[in-house]
Design a protein around this motif. Structure first.
Motif, PDB file in Angstrom:
ATOM      1  N   VAL A 193       0.844  -1.201   0.000  1.00 56.78           N
ATOM      2  CA  VAL A 193       0.000   0.000   0.000  1.00 56.78           C
ATOM      3  C   VAL A 193       0.873   1.243   0.000  1.00 56.78           C
ATOM      4  O   VAL A 193       0.595   2.216  -0.715  1.00 56.78           O
ATOM      5  CB  VAL A 193      -0.953   0.002   1.219  1.00 56.78           C
ATOM      6  CG1 VAL A 193      -1.623   1.346   1.396  1.00 56.78           C
ATOM      7  CG2 VAL A 193      -1.986  -1.086   1.079  1.00 56.78           C
ATOM      8  N   TYR A 194       1.941   1.219   0.765  1.00 56.33           N
ATOM      9  CA  TYR A 194       2.862   2.353   0.800  1.00 56.33           C
ATOM     10  C   TYR A 194       3.508   2.582  -0.569  1.00 56.33           C
ATOM     11  O   TYR A 194       3.620   3.723  -1.025  1.00 56.33           O
ATOM     12  CB  TYR A 194       3.935   2.144   1.869  1.00 56.33           C
ATOM     13  CG  TYR A 194       5.002   3.203   1.855  1.00 56.33           C
ATOM     14  CD1 TYR A 194       4.729   4.485   2.310  1.00 56.33           C
ATOM     15  CD2 TYR A 194       6.275   2.935   1.360  1.00 56.33           C
ATOM     16  CE1 TYR A 194       5.694   5.468   2.285  1.00 56.33           C
ATOM     17  CE2 TYR A 194       7.242   3.908   1.332  1.00 56.33           C
ATOM     18  CZ  TYR A 194       6.953   5.170   1.795  1.00 56.33           C
ATOM     19  OH  TYR A 194       7.914   6.148   1.760  1.00 56.33           O
ATOM     20  N   LEU A 223       2.272   1.742  -3.511  1.00 56.71           N
ATOM     21  CA  LEU A 223       1.246   2.292  -4.395  1.00 56.71           C
ATOM     22  C   LEU A 223       1.006   3.767  -4.110  1.00 56.71           C
ATOM     23  O   LEU A 223       0.850   4.575  -5.028  1.00 56.71           O
ATOM     24  CB  LEU A 223      -0.056   1.508  -4.256  1.00 56.71           C
ATOM     25  CG  LEU A 223      -0.077   0.141  -4.916  1.00 56.71           C
ATOM     26  CD1 LEU A 223      -1.342  -0.606  -4.532  1.00 56.71           C
ATOM     27  CD2 LEU A 223       0.020   0.284  -6.416  1.00 56.71           C
ATOM     28  N   TYR A 224       0.991   4.136  -2.843  1.00 55.49           N
ATOM     29  CA  TYR A 224       0.798   5.536  -2.473  1.00 55.49           C
ATOM     30  C   TYR A 224       1.927   6.404  -3.024  1.00 55.49           C
ATOM     31  O   TYR A 224       1.687   7.454  -3.611  1.00 55.49           O
ATOM     32  CB  TYR A 224       0.711   5.665  -0.957  1.00 55.49           C
ATOM     33  CG  TYR A 224       0.691   7.091  -0.477  1.00 55.49           C
ATOM     34  CD1 TYR A 224      -0.453   7.862  -0.617  1.00 55.49           C
ATOM     35  CD2 TYR A 224       1.812   7.681   0.092  1.00 55.49           C
ATOM     36  CE1 TYR A 224      -0.485   9.173  -0.189  1.00 55.49           C
ATOM     37  CE2 TYR A 224       1.789   8.985   0.500  1.00 55.49           C
ATOM     38  CZ  TYR A 224       0.642   9.730   0.375  1.00 55.49           C
ATOM     39  OH  TYR A 224       0.624  11.030   0.784  1.00 55.49           O
ATOM     40  N   VAL A 225       3.149   5.946  -2.859  1.00 52.21           N
ATOM     41  CA  VAL A 225       4.295   6.717  -3.343  1.00 52.21           C
ATOM     42  C   VAL A 225       4.259   6.837  -4.864  1.00 52.21           C
ATOM     43  O   VAL A 225       4.516   7.914  -5.418  1.00 52.21           O
ATOM     44  CB  VAL A 225       5.623   6.075  -2.868  1.00 52.21           C
ATOM     45  CG1 VAL A 225       6.808   6.658  -3.596  1.00 52.21           C
ATOM     46  CG2 VAL A 225       5.785   6.245  -1.378  1.00 52.21           C
ATOM     47  N   PHE A 271       1.619   6.756  -6.879  1.00 48.44           N
ATOM     48  CA  PHE A 271       0.541   7.620  -7.348  1.00 48.44           C
ATOM     49  C   PHE A 271       0.759   9.071  -6.963  1.00 48.44           C
ATOM     50  O   PHE A 271       0.350   9.969  -7.691  1.00 48.44           O
ATOM     51  CB  PHE A 271      -0.808   7.127  -6.845  1.00 48.44           C
ATOM     52  CG  PHE A 271      -1.297   5.934  -7.600  1.00 48.44           C
ATOM     53  CD1 PHE A 271      -1.507   5.993  -8.962  1.00 48.44           C
ATOM     54  CD2 PHE A 271      -1.529   4.736  -6.957  1.00 48.44           C
ATOM     55  CE1 PHE A 271      -1.937   4.901  -9.669  1.00 48.44           C
ATOM     56  CE2 PHE A 271      -1.968   3.640  -7.645  1.00 48.44           C
ATOM     57  CZ  PHE A 271      -2.178   3.721  -9.013  1.00 48.44           C
ATOM     58  N   VAL A 272       1.403   9.342  -5.857  1.00 46.47           N
ATOM     59  CA  VAL A 272       1.704  10.724  -5.495  1.00 46.47           C
ATOM     60  C   VAL A 272       2.825  11.260  -6.377  1.00 46.47           C
ATOM     61  O   VAL A 272       2.796  12.416  -6.798  1.00 46.47           O
ATOM     62  CB  VAL A 272       2.084  10.823  -3.995  1.00 46.47           C
ATOM     63  CG1 VAL A 272       2.704  12.149  -3.665  1.00 46.47           C
ATOM     64  CG2 VAL A 272       0.851  10.589  -3.150  1.00 46.47           C
ATOM     65  N   ARG A 273       3.780  10.410  -6.681  1.00 37.18           N
ATOM     66  CA  ARG A 273       4.906  10.835  -7.511  1.00 37.18           C
ATOM     67  C   ARG A 273       4.470  11.101  -8.945  1.00 37.18           C
ATOM     68  O   ARG A 273       4.932  12.040  -9.586  1.00 37.18           O
ATOM     69  CB  ARG A 273       5.969   9.752  -7.484  1.00 37.18           C
ATOM     70  CG  ARG A 273       7.204  10.094  -8.246  1.00 37.18           C
ATOM     71  CD  ARG A 273       8.226   9.020  -8.051  1.00 37.18           C
ATOM     72  NE  ARG A 273       9.384   9.283  -8.877  1.00 37.18           N
ATOM     73  CZ  ARG A 273      10.202   8.367  -9.301  1.00 37.18           C
ATOM     74  NH1 ARG A 273       9.999   7.123  -8.963  1.00 37.18           N
ATOM     75  NH2 ARG A 273      11.231   8.681 -10.035  1.00 37.18           N
ATOM     76  N   ASP A 306       1.602  12.297 -10.584  1.00 38.83           N
ATOM     77  CA  ASP A 306       0.297  12.930 -10.379  1.00 38.83           C
ATOM     78  C   ASP A 306      -0.304  13.453 -11.667  1.00 38.83           C
ATOM     79  O   ASP A 306      -1.116  14.353 -11.650  1.00 38.83           O
ATOM     80  CB  ASP A 306       0.385  14.036  -9.341  1.00 38.83           C
ATOM     81  CG  ASP A 306       1.376  15.115  -9.719  1.00 38.83           C
ATOM     82  OD1 ASP A 306       2.107  14.922 -10.696  1.00 38.83           O
ATOM     83  OD2 ASP A 306       1.410  16.150  -9.046  1.00 38.83           O
TER      84      ASP A 306
END
Length: 116
Positions: A77-78, A80-82, A84-86, A88
């Motif tokens: 999950v972490y 995937l978060y990184v 998608f934030v990277r 944008d």
């Protein structure tokens, strides 16, 4: 090629997340139950009640410990978060001809040249 690699990493992380979703839920449930058992243990006055909460805590702790590999899913999950934030989306201020930050500037120039 770099974006394709990031896409593959995201797909792999998504599959890892989906594979560990059940253990992640059980792990979260176990941590929540351990918190509740700890609160009940602190509220208990009698020795028998404290022994019961200790035994219940050990049982739930063993359930939680058996799902410790769910932390791999949390790591997915972490990731995937990184990702998608990277990534944008398209950069703000980008235009096709690269002039200016307003995309309607080039349209206004083209429109005025067609009117003449």
């Amino acid at each position: 090629m770099k974006s394709f690699g990031l896409f593959l990493v995201a797909i792999i992380a998504l599959f890892i997340l989906l594979a560990n979703l059940g253990p992640m839920i059980l792990f979260a449930l176990g941590v929540y139950l351990l918190y509740v058992i700890w609160k009940k243990f602190n509220e208990a006055q009698e020795t028998g009640a404290k022994v019961f909460w200790i035994i219940a805590g050990l049982i739930v702790f063993s359930m939680t410990l058996s799902n410790i590999y769910a932390l791999v899913g949390v790591f997915a999950v972490y990731i995937l978060y990184v990702l998608f934030v990277r990534n944008d989306g398209p950069k703000k201020g980008w235009t096709k001809n690269g002039s200016g930050s307003d995309p309607f500037d080039s349209f206004d120039r083209e429109w005025s040249s067609t009117e003449k």
